[in-house]
Write an enzyme that holds these catalytic residues in place. Sequence first.
Site, PDB file in Angstrom:
ATOM      1  N   GLY A   9      36.409  35.383 -55.295  1.00 33.74           N
ATOM      2  CA  GLY A   9      35.788  34.171 -55.833  1.00 33.74           C
ATOM      3  C   GLY A   9      34.893  35.059 -57.067  1.00 33.74           C
ATOM      4  O   GLY A   9      33.808  34.366 -57.223  1.00 33.74           O
ATOM      5  N   GLY A  12      33.213  33.042 -60.422  1.00 30.66           N
ATOM      6  CA  GLY A  12      32.524  31.776 -60.284  1.00 30.66           C
ATOM      7  C   GLY A  12      30.952  31.996 -60.847  1.00 30.66           C
ATOM      8  O   GLY A  12      30.561  33.313 -61.274  1.00 30.66           O
ATOM      9  N   GLN A  13      30.321  31.029 -60.476  1.00 36.60           N
ATOM     10  CA  GLN A  13      28.778  30.934 -61.387  1.00 36.60           C
ATOM     11  C   GLN A  13      28.204  32.241 -60.333  1.00 36.60           C
ATOM     12  O   GLN A  13      27.223  32.989 -61.081  1.00 36.60           O
ATOM     13  CB  GLN A  13      28.030  29.686 -60.977  1.00 36.60           C
ATOM     14  CG  GLN A  13      26.749  29.553 -61.646  1.00 36.60           C
ATOM     15  CD  GLN A  13      25.903  28.274 -61.096  1.00 36.60           C
ATOM     16  OE1 GLN A  13      26.277  27.679 -60.153  1.00 36.60           O
ATOM     17  NE2 GLN A  13      24.689  28.241 -61.729  1.00 36.60           N
ATOM     18  N   ASP A  35      39.879  37.246 -57.746  1.00 37.78           N
ATOM     19  CA  ASP A  35      39.613  35.958 -58.151  1.00 37.78           C
ATOM     20  C   ASP A  35      41.124  35.355 -58.249  1.00 37.78           C
ATOM     21  O   ASP A  35      42.175  36.214 -58.518  1.00 37.78           O
ATOM     22  CB  ASP A  35      38.727  35.649 -59.419  1.00 37.78           C
ATOM     23  CG  ASP A  35      38.350  34.061 -59.444  1.00 37.78           C
ATOM     24  OD1 ASP A  35      37.062  33.928 -59.225  1.00 37.78           O
ATOM     25  OD2 ASP A  35      38.935  33.195 -59.693  1.00 37.78           O
ATOM     26  N   ILE A  36      41.273  34.155 -58.324  1.00 39.12           N
ATOM     27  CA  ILE A  36      42.484  33.524 -58.801  1.00 39.12           C
ATOM     28  C   ILE A  36      42.748  33.309 -59.872  1.00 39.12           C
ATOM     29  O   ILE A  36      43.961  33.248 -60.617  1.00 39.12           O
ATOM     30  CB  ILE A  36      42.651  31.969 -57.907  1.00 39.12           C
ATOM     31  CG1 ILE A  36      44.129  31.280 -57.847  1.00 39.12           C
ATOM     32  CG2 ILE A  36      41.686  31.014 -58.556  1.00 39.12           C
ATOM     33  CD1 ILE A  36      44.016  30.411 -56.949  1.00 39.12           C
ATOM     34  N   ASN A  53      44.366  34.762 -53.877  1.00 37.97           N
ATOM     35  CA  ASN A  53      44.454  33.277 -53.390  1.00 37.97           C
ATOM     36  C   ASN A  53      43.893  33.481 -52.034  1.00 37.97           C
ATOM     37  O   ASN A  53      44.582  34.003 -51.111  1.00 37.97           O
ATOM     38  CB  ASN A  53      45.443  32.593 -53.660  1.00 37.97           C
ATOM     39  CG  ASN A  53      45.315  30.992 -53.372  1.00 37.97           C
ATOM     40  OD1 ASN A  53      44.435  30.858 -52.595  1.00 37.97           O
ATOM     41  ND2 ASN A  53      46.217  30.334 -53.494  1.00 37.97           N
ATOM     42  N   TYR A 143      32.137  18.701 -49.121  1.00 39.44           N
ATOM     43  CA  TYR A 143      31.362  19.920 -49.405  1.00 39.44           C
ATOM     44  C   TYR A 143      30.464  20.236 -48.343  1.00 39.44           C
ATOM     45  O   TYR A 143      30.461  21.214 -47.752  1.00 39.44           O
ATOM     46  CB  TYR A 143      31.180  19.936 -50.882  1.00 39.44           C
ATOM     47  CG  TYR A 143      30.150  21.081 -51.182  1.00 39.44           C
ATOM     48  CD1 TYR A 143      30.844  22.179 -51.208  1.00 39.44           C
ATOM     49  CD2 TYR A 143      28.836  20.885 -51.297  1.00 39.44           C
ATOM     50  CE1 TYR A 143      30.034  23.606 -51.604  1.00 39.44           C
ATOM     51  CE2 TYR A 143      28.111  22.250 -51.769  1.00 39.44           C
ATOM     52  CZ  TYR A 143      28.958  23.397 -51.774  1.00 39.44           C
ATOM     53  OH  TYR A 143      28.223  24.509 -52.014  1.00 39.44           O
ATOM     54  N   LYS A 147      30.708  23.069 -45.338  1.00 40.59           N
ATOM     55  CA  LYS A 147      29.771  24.212 -45.200  1.00 40.59           C
ATOM     56  C   LYS A 147      28.930  24.014 -43.716  1.00 40.59           C
ATOM     57  O   LYS A 147      28.984  25.112 -43.206  1.00 40.59           O
ATOM     58  CB  LYS A 147      28.726  23.895 -46.473  1.00 40.59           C
ATOM     59  CG  LYS A 147      29.215  24.348 -47.749  1.00 40.59           C
ATOM     60  CD  LYS A 147      29.498  25.796 -47.698  1.00 40.59           C
ATOM     61  CE  LYS A 147      29.968  26.112 -49.183  1.00 40.59           C
ATOM     62  NZ  LYS A 147      30.590  27.646 -49.359  1.00 40.59           N
TER      63      LYS A 147
HETATM   64  N1  SER Z   1      25.051  23.125 -56.324  1.00 39.86           N
HETATM   65  C1  SER Z   1      25.746  22.671 -55.238  1.00 39.86           C
HETATM   66  C2  SER Z   1      26.309  21.274 -55.655  1.00 39.86           C
HETATM   67  O1  SER Z   1      25.542  20.669 -56.380  1.00 39.86           O
HETATM   68  C3  SER Z   1      24.938  22.639 -53.928  1.00 39.86           C
HETATM   69  O2  SER Z   1      25.323  23.660 -53.124  1.00 39.86           O
HETATM   70  O3  SER Z   1      27.346  21.113 -55.323  1.00 39.86           O
END
Ligand code: SER
Length: 318
Positions: A9, A12-13, A35-36, A53, A143, A147
């Site tokens: 990954g 990403g950010q 990364d994908i 992936n 999400y 987590k």
């Molecule tokens: N920055 C993330 C979100 O807003 C929180 O872990 O989903």
Amino acid sequence: MSEKILVIGANGQIGSELVIALRKQHGGQQVIASDINKPVDAIKDSGPFEFANVLDKEALQCLFQKHQPTQVYLLAAILSAIGEQKPKLAWDLNMNGLINVLDLAVEFKTSKVFWPSSIAVFGPHSPRQNTPQYCIMDPNTVYGFSKLAGERWCEYYHTKYGLDVRSIRYPGLISWKAAPGGGTTDYAIHIFYEALKNGTYQSFLSAGTKLPMMYMEDAIRATLQLMEAPAERISIRSSYNLGGISFTPEALANEIKQHIPEFTISYADHDPRQAIADSWPQSVDDSQAEQDWDWKLEYDLPRMTADMLKNLKNTLNL
Ligand code: SER
């Protein structure tokens, strides 16, 4: 022994900055970005890259076989706002991606694994001020509960298989190098782009919505510090609270006005992300990270704001 580090990954950010930081530390060839999607030039030009992936366990196994990583960072995830639009995919990626990596790390005797968790593991019945490491956790986003379940898996693999897995519950992350990933805290990045480009911004969160945030410089430093800490100092194998800076959209707008006096902000009437933000902590107690691996924040709101504006101005050629 020299490290071989696999970052999954990587585009990403967090990944796009972490890969560069790890390559500075360990050498470009030692850090395999994967990364994908196609990598940006900064990643492609500074070391090896592999398409992968995380849900394709066989392909992932080939990657472990080929590179025999001593450390793995699993950053591929679907964040809170997008997760509500694609709940099953978010669960699948966030959960099965993690279990695939944990299994392979055990099979290939990977020394250390890093996996990011989030303030989203807390929910409406968690204390919202100075949220403790251990408390009621009833996250109500896919999400958030992916987590939280992931944290339980990490601790389980540590207890059951002795895997050295480490994790941080990141606050909202603010950065200028890569775009944010579709989260509830993204307003705190969009606001800088709009302030510089148009002098005005409509926030999707209300004026008084206070959330914990952190500048990426601090987040990368925290991650490397946690991964370098001696194993015997790591007392938490689920995920460490990290507090960062707590502020509202209004406070951030006022700080931006110190640099751009004509900047104006307005607020959206209804946005689904508001309910998510309202279920999260306003501030987080990170004393355990301080105690275990000497964590200390460097960027407060004024310093972060000044640095964001300076860097974004350059990037946007303004
Ligand atoms: N920055 C993330 C979100 O807003 C929180 O872990 O989903």
